[in-house]
Motif scaffolding. Structure first.
Motif, PDB file in Angstrom:
ATOM      1  N   TRP A 158       0.826  -1.206   0.000  1.00  0.00           N
ATOM      2  CA  TRP A 158       0.000   0.000   0.000  1.00  0.00           C
ATOM      3  C   TRP A 158       0.861   1.256   0.000  1.00  0.00           C
ATOM      4  CZ3 TRP A 158      -5.601   0.171   1.657  1.00  0.00           C
ATOM      5  CH2 TRP A 158      -6.247  -1.015   1.304  1.00  0.00           C
ATOM      6  N   VAL A 159       2.041   1.188   0.599  1.00  0.00           N
ATOM      7  CA  VAL A 159       2.980   2.314   0.572  1.00  0.00           C
ATOM      8  C   VAL A 159       3.346   2.627  -0.881  1.00  0.00           C
ATOM      9  CG1 VAL A 159       5.344   3.016   1.146  1.00  0.00           C
ATOM     10  CG2 VAL A 159       3.901   1.943   2.898  1.00  0.00           C
ATOM     11  N   VAL A 160       3.676   1.600  -1.640  1.00  0.00           N
ATOM     12  CA  VAL A 160       4.047   1.774  -3.047  1.00  0.00           C
ATOM     13  C   VAL A 160       2.887   2.394  -3.818  1.00  0.00           C
ATOM     14  CG1 VAL A 160       4.549   0.500  -5.181  1.00  0.00           C
ATOM     15  CG2 VAL A 160       5.816  -0.019  -3.086  1.00  0.00           C
ATOM     16  N   VAL A 161       1.683   1.933  -3.569  1.00  0.00           N
ATOM     17  CA  VAL A 161       0.522   2.474  -4.288  1.00  0.00           C
ATOM     18  C   VAL A 161       0.281   3.936  -3.914  1.00  0.00           C
ATOM     19  CG1 VAL A 161      -1.974   2.252  -4.670  1.00  0.00           C
ATOM     20  CG2 VAL A 161      -0.512   0.224  -4.704  1.00  0.00           C
ATOM     21  N   SER A 162       0.507   4.310  -2.671  1.00  0.00           N
ATOM     22  CA  SER A 162       0.376   5.732  -2.302  1.00  0.00           C
ATOM     23  C   SER A 162       1.344   6.584  -3.114  1.00  0.00           C
ATOM     24  CB  SER A 162       0.638   5.930  -0.804  1.00  0.00           C
ATOM     25  OG  SER A 162      -0.417   5.403  -0.050  1.00  0.00           O
ATOM     26  N   GLY A 163       2.561   6.098  -3.293  1.00  0.00           N
ATOM     27  CA  GLY A 163       3.529   6.807  -4.124  1.00  0.00           C
ATOM     28  C   GLY A 163       3.087   6.880  -5.578  1.00  0.00           C
ATOM     29  N   ILE A 164       2.581   5.775  -6.089  1.00  0.00           N
ATOM     30  CA  ILE A 164       2.102   5.727  -7.476  1.00  0.00           C
ATOM     31  C   ILE A 164       0.925   6.686  -7.667  1.00  0.00           C
ATOM     32  CG2 ILE A 164       0.921   4.267  -9.181  1.00  0.00           C
ATOM     33  CD1 ILE A 164       2.657   1.913  -8.109  1.00  0.00           C
ATOM     34  N   VAL A 165       0.006   6.691  -6.711  1.00  0.00           N
ATOM     35  CA  VAL A 165      -1.165   7.575  -6.798  1.00  0.00           C
ATOM     36  C   VAL A 165      -0.720   9.036  -6.828  1.00  0.00           C
ATOM     37  CG1 VAL A 165      -3.180   8.418  -5.497  1.00  0.00           C
ATOM     38  CG2 VAL A 165      -2.864   5.962  -5.874  1.00  0.00           C
ATOM     39  N   GLY A 166       0.175   9.422  -5.932  1.00  0.00           N
ATOM     40  CA  GLY A 166       0.671  10.802  -5.918  1.00  0.00           C
ATOM     41  C   GLY A 166       1.368  11.170  -7.216  1.00  0.00           C
ATOM     42  N   LEU A 167       2.219  10.277  -7.707  1.00  0.00           N
ATOM     43  CA  LEU A 167       2.944  10.504  -8.952  1.00  0.00           C
ATOM     44  C   LEU A 167       1.990  10.652 -10.134  1.00  0.00           C
ATOM     45  CD1 LEU A 167       5.795  10.379 -10.492  1.00  0.00           C
ATOM     46  CD2 LEU A 167       5.173   8.001 -10.899  1.00  0.00           C
ATOM     47  N   LEU A 168       1.056   9.704 -10.265  1.00  0.00           N
ATOM     48  CA  LEU A 168       0.171   9.711 -11.426  1.00  0.00           C
ATOM     49  C   LEU A 168      -0.860  10.837 -11.392  1.00  0.00           C
ATOM     50  CD1 LEU A 168      -0.341   5.891 -12.091  1.00  0.00           C
ATOM     51  CD2 LEU A 168       1.196   7.502 -13.232  1.00  0.00           C
ATOM     52  N   ILE A 169      -1.328  11.224 -10.215  1.00  0.00           N
ATOM     53  CA  ILE A 169      -2.220  12.393 -10.151  1.00  0.00           C
ATOM     54  C   ILE A 169      -1.445  13.631 -10.597  1.00  0.00           C
ATOM     55  CG2 ILE A 169      -3.463  13.969  -8.611  1.00  0.00           C
ATOM     56  CD1 ILE A 169      -4.494  11.506  -7.092  1.00  0.00           C
ATOM     57  N   GLY A 170      -0.192  13.745 -10.144  1.00  0.00           N
ATOM     58  CA  GLY A 170       0.641  14.868 -10.579  1.00  0.00           C
ATOM     59  C   GLY A 170       0.857  14.880 -12.083  1.00  0.00           C
ATOM     60  N   LEU A 171       1.105  13.710 -12.663  1.00  0.00           N
ATOM     61  CA  LEU A 171       1.300  13.620 -14.121  1.00  0.00           C
ATOM     62  C   LEU A 171       0.010  13.903 -14.884  1.00  0.00           C
ATOM     63  CD1 LEU A 171       3.610  10.485 -14.510  1.00  0.00           C
ATOM     64  CD2 LEU A 171       4.180  12.863 -15.070  1.00  0.00           C
ATOM     65  N   ALA A 172      -1.087  13.313 -14.421  1.00  0.00           N
ATOM     66  CA  ALA A 172      -2.364  13.432 -15.129  1.00  0.00           C
ATOM     67  C   ALA A 172      -2.924  14.848 -15.095  1.00  0.00           C
ATOM     68  CB  ALA A 172      -3.376  12.453 -14.544  1.00  0.00           C
ATOM     69  N   THR A 173      -2.510  15.635 -14.127  1.00  0.00           N
ATOM     70  CA  THR A 173      -3.088  16.978 -13.971  1.00  0.00           C
ATOM     71  C   THR A 173      -2.095  18.076 -14.341  1.00  0.00           C
ATOM     72  OG1 THR A 173      -2.491  17.004 -11.624  1.00  0.00           O
ATOM     73  CG2 THR A 173      -4.706  16.218 -12.193  1.00  0.00           C
ATOM     74  N   ARG A 174      -1.065  17.738 -15.074  1.00  0.00           N
ATOM     75  CA  ARG A 174      -0.061  18.741 -15.455  1.00  0.00           C
ATOM     76  C   ARG A 174      -0.647  19.902 -16.234  1.00  0.00           C
ATOM     77  NH1 ARG A 174       5.769  16.127 -16.667  1.00  0.00           N
ATOM     78  NH2 ARG A 174       6.532  17.478 -15.029  1.00  0.00           N
ATOM     79  N   LYS A 175      -1.717  19.676 -16.976  1.00  0.00           N
ATOM     80  CA  LYS A 175      -2.320  20.749 -17.772  1.00  0.00           C
ATOM     81  C   LYS A 175      -3.262  21.621 -16.946  1.00  0.00           C
ATOM     82  CE  LYS A 175      -1.805  18.301 -22.056  1.00  0.00           C
ATOM     83  NZ  LYS A 175      -1.380  18.889 -23.258  1.00  0.00           N
ATOM     84  N   VAL A 176      -3.542  21.230 -15.708  1.00  0.00           N
ATOM     85  CA  VAL A 176      -4.366  22.064 -14.829  1.00  0.00           C
ATOM     86  C   VAL A 176      -3.468  23.212 -14.373  1.00  0.00           C
ATOM     87  CG1 VAL A 176      -5.587  22.173 -12.624  1.00  0.00           C
ATOM     88  CG2 VAL A 176      -5.836  20.162 -14.078  1.00  0.00           C
ATOM     89  N   ASN A 177      -3.809  24.410 -14.783  1.00  0.00           N
ATOM     90  CA  ASN A 177      -2.963  25.573 -14.518  1.00  0.00           C
ATOM     91  C   ASN A 177      -3.421  26.301 -13.259  1.00  0.00           C
ATOM     92  OD1 ASN A 177      -0.931  27.350 -14.883  1.00  0.00           O
ATOM     93  ND2 ASN A 177      -1.795  28.324 -16.695  1.00  0.00           N
ATOM     94  N   ILE A 178      -3.345  25.606 -12.148  1.00  0.00           N
ATOM     95  CA  ILE A 178      -3.853  26.144 -10.893  1.00  0.00           C
ATOM     96  C   ILE A 178      -3.039  27.333 -10.392  1.00  0.00           C
ATOM     97  CG2 ILE A 178      -2.579  24.650  -9.290  1.00  0.00           C
ATOM     98  CD1 ILE A 178      -5.471  24.322  -7.943  1.00  0.00           C
ATOM     99  N   GLN A 179      -1.771  27.400 -10.766  1.00  0.00           N
ATOM    100  CA  GLN A 179      -0.920  28.516 -10.322  1.00  0.00           C
ATOM    101  C   GLN A 179      -1.413  29.859 -10.856  1.00  0.00           C
ATOM    102  OE1 GLN A 179       1.038  28.144  -7.955  1.00  0.00           O
ATOM    103  NE2 GLN A 179       1.424  25.967  -7.992  1.00  0.00           N
TER     104      GLN A 179
END
Length: 189
Positions: A81-102
């Motif tokens: 589950w630790v590995v999946v938490s890392g994967i989830v954080g990584l992939l959400i970051g990758l998948a939302t790169r076009k979200v220009n929240i800044q």
């Protein structure tokens, strides 16, 4: 030659994000009724950090934060589950790169894109990867771990969909919208 280093801002975000992940994991988790499975607010925070600071920060916060939380509060990390938490954080970051929240942009279109992305990422992580790793690493019974994964995944998708969206909307409101400041013309006399 391009540098492959993390900025000071990202390193600080990883440190603070990891600490907050551990604290939320300990004090803001709700029992689900399924053994060793809780409803976690940590993933809403992880999604915020992944969107704001990117996939590397999201991945490391999920990985280190979950490992520390498990080690501190349960005696040792549950690596699948630790590995999946890392994967989830990584992939959400990758998948939302076009979200220009800044730039203060997080309207309906971005909310929908974010939630579709996070739901897919978490479904793959919690419904498939975590239970499969439980079986491969810990020889856990399949029926037990797939139920845990489905419950955790659904809870995380809903938590991130509600709390994560609220956090991101609130964060976007603190940013100056691009183009909202007009250059003042100087008037000469």
């Amino acid at each position: 030659m391009a540098k492959n280093t993390l900025s000071t801002k990202t390193i600080v975000a990883i440190g603070i994000g990891t600490a907050v992940f551990v604290i939320l994991g300990r004090f803001a988790s709700i029992p689900s009724g399924i053994p060793n499975t809780t409803i976690e607010t940590t993933y809403a925070f992880l999604a915020l950090m992944a969107v704001v600071f990117g996939p590397v920060a999201g991945g490391l916060i999920g990985l280190i934060g979950h490992a520390l939380k498990d080690a501190i509060f349960y005696g040792s990390p549950w690596w699948s589950w630790v590995v999946v938490s890392g994967i989830v954080g990584l992939l959400i970051g990758l998948a939302t790169r076009k979200v220009n929240i800044q730039d203060g942009e997080f309207g309906v279109k971005q909310i929908i894109a974010f939630n579709i992305s996070q739901a897919i990422v978490q479904a793959v992580g919690w419904f498939l990867i975590a239970p499969t790793l439980d079986i491969l690493i810990y020889a856990e019974p399949a029926n037990k771990v797939y139920v845990q994964g489905i419950v955790a995944g659904v809870a995380n998708i809903v938590t991130v969909g509600v709390l994560g969206t609220i956090l991101l909307v609130a964060y976007a409101k603190t940013r100056t919208k691009s183009g909202s400041l007009e250059k003042e013309e100087t008037i000469s006399k």
